[in-house]
Design a protein around this motif. Sequence first.
Motif, PDB file in Angstrom:
ATOM      1  N   SER A  20       0.829  -1.211   0.000  1.00  0.00           N
ATOM      2  CA  SER A  20       0.000   0.000   0.000  1.00  0.00           C
ATOM      3  C   SER A  20       0.858   1.255   0.000  1.00  0.00           C
ATOM      4  O   SER A  20       0.506   2.261  -0.630  1.00  0.00           O
ATOM      5  CB  SER A  20      -0.945  -0.005   1.209  1.00  0.00           C
ATOM      6  OG  SER A  20      -0.205  -0.093   2.421  1.00  0.00           O
ATOM      7  N   HIS A  21       1.996   1.214   0.684  1.00  0.00           N
ATOM      8  CA  HIS A  21       2.902   2.359   0.731  1.00  0.00           C
ATOM      9  C   HIS A  21       3.469   2.631  -0.661  1.00  0.00           C
ATOM     10  O   HIS A  21       3.465   3.773  -1.154  1.00  0.00           O
ATOM     11  CB  HIS A  21       4.009   2.085   1.739  1.00  0.00           C
ATOM     12  CG  HIS A  21       4.912   3.245   1.995  1.00  0.00           C
ATOM     13  ND1 HIS A  21       6.083   3.144   2.721  1.00  0.00           N
ATOM     14  CD2 HIS A  21       4.839   4.554   1.593  1.00  0.00           C
ATOM     15  CE1 HIS A  21       6.677   4.322   2.773  1.00  0.00           C
ATOM     16  NE2 HIS A  21       5.942   5.198   2.094  1.00  0.00           N
ATOM     17  N   LEU A  22       3.940   1.580  -1.329  1.00  0.00           N
ATOM     18  CA  LEU A  22       4.495   1.755  -2.669  1.00  0.00           C
ATOM     19  C   LEU A  22       3.430   2.226  -3.649  1.00  0.00           C
ATOM     20  O   LEU A  22       3.686   3.118  -4.471  1.00  0.00           O
ATOM     21  CB  LEU A  22       5.110   0.440  -3.168  1.00  0.00           C
ATOM     22  CG  LEU A  22       5.696   0.496  -4.584  1.00  0.00           C
ATOM     23  CD1 LEU A  22       6.818   1.518  -4.679  1.00  0.00           C
ATOM     24  CD2 LEU A  22       6.189  -0.887  -5.010  1.00  0.00           C
ATOM     25  N   ALA A  23       2.245   1.645  -3.577  1.00  0.00           N
ATOM     26  CA  ALA A  23       1.162   2.053  -4.482  1.00  0.00           C
ATOM     27  C   ALA A  23       0.841   3.530  -4.311  1.00  0.00           C
ATOM     28  O   ALA A  23       0.619   4.252  -5.294  1.00  0.00           O
ATOM     29  CB  ALA A  23      -0.083   1.200  -4.234  1.00  0.00           C
ATOM     30  N   LYS A  24       0.847   4.017  -3.076  1.00  0.00           N
ATOM     31  CA  LYS A  24       0.562   5.419  -2.809  1.00  0.00           C
ATOM     32  C   LYS A  24       1.649   6.322  -3.389  1.00  0.00           C
ATOM     33  O   LYS A  24       1.358   7.392  -3.942  1.00  0.00           O
ATOM     34  CB  LYS A  24       0.439   5.646  -1.300  1.00  0.00           C
ATOM     35  CG  LYS A  24       0.003   7.041  -0.913  1.00  0.00           C
ATOM     36  CD  LYS A  24      -0.204   7.160   0.594  1.00  0.00           C
ATOM     37  CE  LYS A  24      -0.654   8.568   0.974  1.00  0.00           C
ATOM     38  NZ  LYS A  24      -0.845   8.690   2.462  1.00  0.00           N
ATOM     39  N   ILE A  25       2.908   5.893  -3.280  1.00  0.00           N
ATOM     40  CA  ILE A  25       4.017   6.676  -3.845  1.00  0.00           C
ATOM     41  C   ILE A  25       3.880   6.779  -5.361  1.00  0.00           C
ATOM     42  O   ILE A  25       4.030   7.858  -5.946  1.00  0.00           O
ATOM     43  CB  ILE A  25       5.365   6.031  -3.475  1.00  0.00           C
ATOM     44  CG1 ILE A  25       5.602   6.125  -1.963  1.00  0.00           C
ATOM     45  CG2 ILE A  25       6.517   6.696  -4.241  1.00  0.00           C
ATOM     46  CD1 ILE A  25       6.745   5.251  -1.474  1.00  0.00           C
ATOM     47  N   VAL A  26       3.584   5.651  -5.999  1.00  0.00           N
ATOM     48  CA  VAL A  26       3.445   5.650  -7.463  1.00  0.00           C
ATOM     49  C   VAL A  26       2.257   6.514  -7.883  1.00  0.00           C
ATOM     50  O   VAL A  26       2.353   7.306  -8.836  1.00  0.00           O
ATOM     51  CB  VAL A  26       3.277   4.217  -7.986  1.00  0.00           C
ATOM     52  CG1 VAL A  26       3.034   4.230  -9.496  1.00  0.00           C
ATOM     53  CG2 VAL A  26       4.522   3.384  -7.669  1.00  0.00           C
ATOM     54  N   PRO A  51      -2.873   3.435 -11.711  1.00  0.00           N
ATOM     55  CA  PRO A  51      -1.546   4.018 -11.958  1.00  0.00           C
ATOM     56  C   PRO A  51      -0.369   3.126 -11.551  1.00  0.00           C
ATOM     57  O   PRO A  51       0.718   3.241 -12.126  1.00  0.00           O
ATOM     58  CB  PRO A  51      -1.574   5.305 -11.123  1.00  0.00           C
ATOM     59  CG  PRO A  51      -3.020   5.662 -11.021  1.00  0.00           C
ATOM     60  CD  PRO A  51      -3.746   4.354 -10.958  1.00  0.00           C
ATOM     61  N   ALA A  52      -0.573   2.251 -10.561  1.00  0.00           N
ATOM     62  CA  ALA A  52       0.527   1.412 -10.082  1.00  0.00           C
ATOM     63  C   ALA A  52       0.665   0.098 -10.848  1.00  0.00           C
ATOM     64  O   ALA A  52       1.595  -0.668 -10.582  1.00  0.00           O
ATOM     65  CB  ALA A  52       0.342   1.115  -8.591  1.00  0.00           C
ATOM     66  N   THR A  53      -0.209  -0.162 -11.795  1.00  0.00           N
ATOM     67  CA  THR A  53      -0.213  -1.454 -12.489  1.00  0.00           C
ATOM     68  C   THR A  53       1.133  -1.779 -13.122  1.00  0.00           C
ATOM     69  O   THR A  53       1.706  -2.855 -12.908  1.00  0.00           O
ATOM     70  CB  THR A  53      -1.304  -1.480 -13.579  1.00  0.00           C
ATOM     71  OG1 THR A  53      -2.591  -1.285 -12.971  1.00  0.00           O
ATOM     72  CG2 THR A  53      -1.294  -2.803 -14.333  1.00  0.00           C
ATOM     73  N   ARG A  54       1.654  -0.860 -13.905  1.00  0.00           N
ATOM     74  CA  ARG A  54       2.890  -1.133 -14.636  1.00  0.00           C
ATOM     75  C   ARG A  54       4.104  -1.247 -13.706  1.00  0.00           C
ATOM     76  O   ARG A  54       5.001  -2.062 -13.931  1.00  0.00           O
ATOM     77  CB  ARG A  54       3.122  -0.056 -15.698  1.00  0.00           C
ATOM     78  CG  ARG A  54       2.159  -0.165 -16.881  1.00  0.00           C
ATOM     79  CD  ARG A  54       2.390   0.927 -17.897  1.00  0.00           C
ATOM     80  NE  ARG A  54       1.983   2.232 -17.400  1.00  0.00           N
ATOM     81  CZ  ARG A  54       0.735   2.702 -17.487  1.00  0.00           C
ATOM     82  NH1 ARG A  54      -0.200   1.991 -18.055  1.00  0.00           N
ATOM     83  NH2 ARG A  54       0.432   3.896 -17.005  1.00  0.00           N
ATOM     84  N   SER A  55       4.123  -0.436 -12.644  1.00  0.00           N
ATOM     85  CA  SER A  55       5.248  -0.494 -11.708  1.00  0.00           C
ATOM     86  C   SER A  55       5.269  -1.815 -10.951  1.00  0.00           C
ATOM     87  O   SER A  55       6.345  -2.422 -10.755  1.00  0.00           O
ATOM     88  CB  SER A  55       5.173   0.670 -10.720  1.00  0.00           C
ATOM     89  OG  SER A  55       5.355   1.908 -11.384  1.00  0.00           O
ATOM     90  N   PHE A  56       4.102  -2.282 -10.524  1.00  0.00           N
ATOM     91  CA  PHE A  56       4.047  -3.558  -9.810  1.00  0.00           C
ATOM     92  C   PHE A  56       4.397  -4.708 -10.754  1.00  0.00           C
ATOM     93  O   PHE A  56       5.084  -5.654 -10.357  1.00  0.00           O
ATOM     94  CB  PHE A  56       2.665  -3.748  -9.183  1.00  0.00           C
ATOM     95  CG  PHE A  56       2.559  -3.210  -7.784  1.00  0.00           C
ATOM     96  CD1 PHE A  56       2.351  -4.037  -6.705  1.00  0.00           C
ATOM     97  CD2 PHE A  56       2.676  -1.841  -7.548  1.00  0.00           C
ATOM     98  CE1 PHE A  56       2.267  -3.546  -5.412  1.00  0.00           C
ATOM     99  CE2 PHE A  56       2.590  -1.322  -6.263  1.00  0.00           C
ATOM    100  CZ  PHE A  56       2.382  -2.179  -5.190  1.00  0.00           C
ATOM    101  N   GLN A  57       3.937  -4.639 -11.996  1.00  0.00           N
ATOM    102  CA  GLN A  57       4.305  -5.661 -12.977  1.00  0.00           C
ATOM    103  C   GLN A  57       5.814  -5.704 -13.150  1.00  0.00           C
ATOM    104  O   GLN A  57       6.426  -6.788 -13.158  1.00  0.00           O
ATOM    105  CB  GLN A  57       3.658  -5.358 -14.323  1.00  0.00           C
ATOM    106  CG  GLN A  57       4.175  -6.240 -15.467  1.00  0.00           C
ATOM    107  CD  GLN A  57       3.665  -5.791 -16.821  1.00  0.00           C
ATOM    108  OE1 GLN A  57       2.481  -5.810 -17.084  1.00  0.00           O
ATOM    109  NE2 GLN A  57       4.582  -5.375 -17.699  1.00  0.00           N
ATOM    110  N   ALA A  58       6.431  -4.549 -13.291  1.00  0.00           N
ATOM    111  CA  ALA A  58       7.872  -4.477 -13.524  1.00  0.00           C
ATOM    112  C   ALA A  58       8.655  -5.084 -12.369  1.00  0.00           C
ATOM    113  O   ALA A  58       9.599  -5.859 -12.578  1.00  0.00           O
ATOM    114  CB  ALA A  58       8.281  -3.016 -13.737  1.00  0.00           C
TER     115      ALA A  58
END
Length: 330
Positions: free
Chosen positions: A177-183, A197-204
């Motif tokens: 949740s912390h990372l998703a909020k930052i992204v 918005p966090a979809t691509r970052s979490f995939q990566a």
Amino acid sequence: MTDTATAPHIPVLLEPILARIAPVEGVWLDGTFGAGGYTRALLDAGAERVIAVDRDPEVFQRAASWAESYGDRLKLVEATFDRLDELADEPLTGVVLDIGVSSMQIDQAERGFSFQKDGPLDMRMSGSGPSAADIVNGAKEEMLADILYQYGEERASRRIARRIVAARDDAPITRTSHLAKIVEGALPPARPGQVHPATRSFQALRIAVNDELGQLVRGLMAAERALAVGGWLAVVTFHSLEDRIVKRFFQQRSGGAPRGNRYAPEPEVSEARFELVSRKAVVAGEEEMTRNPRARSAKLRLARRRAVEAGDVDLSTLGLPPLDLTGERR
């Protein structure tokens, strides 16, 4: 590869696979066992035996209630599918691979795959090795940006990496949740119909943690070595990075690689190791997409092994991003 948890036990594009490989017989290897959908279907359709492989030990615990009913026709192996030629004790009639994370893994908040569920920032399919938190808190800003761009095709990778580094200077980033909020804070709000918005970052990060694309390339090469003449290789992918690698591998190994031009040298032509069933990927029909929304982005590529000895693969032609598990350049 998908972040939906819809219908986790429905194997995607199963009917097109079974229709094209009929009659089902011989020894198969399911390199991405998951919930066991492909394995059970192959056994029920007539496969003599299936070697079921998965790096996640939890999937075999979930299969305990039904696996024994198949007796010695089913062999469960905890391993990565890029070793499938070592795991097969005889030439294989077929190999099936359903690439990426499973919906069951996404559903488990404690596994750390989902930006929609708060949990530890883990993402390790096997439970061992560096986690997503290790990369997020340890990688240099430039390398973080490269990971997000190469593995997530995230155009705002540098801006997001900058925000991550600024945030971890205050405190380690240990929760999804912390990372998703930052992204989210680094990107404009999603418009209706757009992905989170966090979809691509979490995939990566997931791909980097599990070296998914490297494993895919090694798995395709291992399948070429393990398949008997006439053996089938069926690969289901869920996003463009995976599909591009599979498509180019099949092109190269079937003698259909792009020809040279005045800007690039003529590639060396080698004998075809595979015969393509179709040059175009097979996609789900409306009925399957209605029944199983996960199938909407799925593509099936299918080829058959020819009587030519396995050989070296030109990795430079496959579109593999130049990063390894830890973000170091290949």
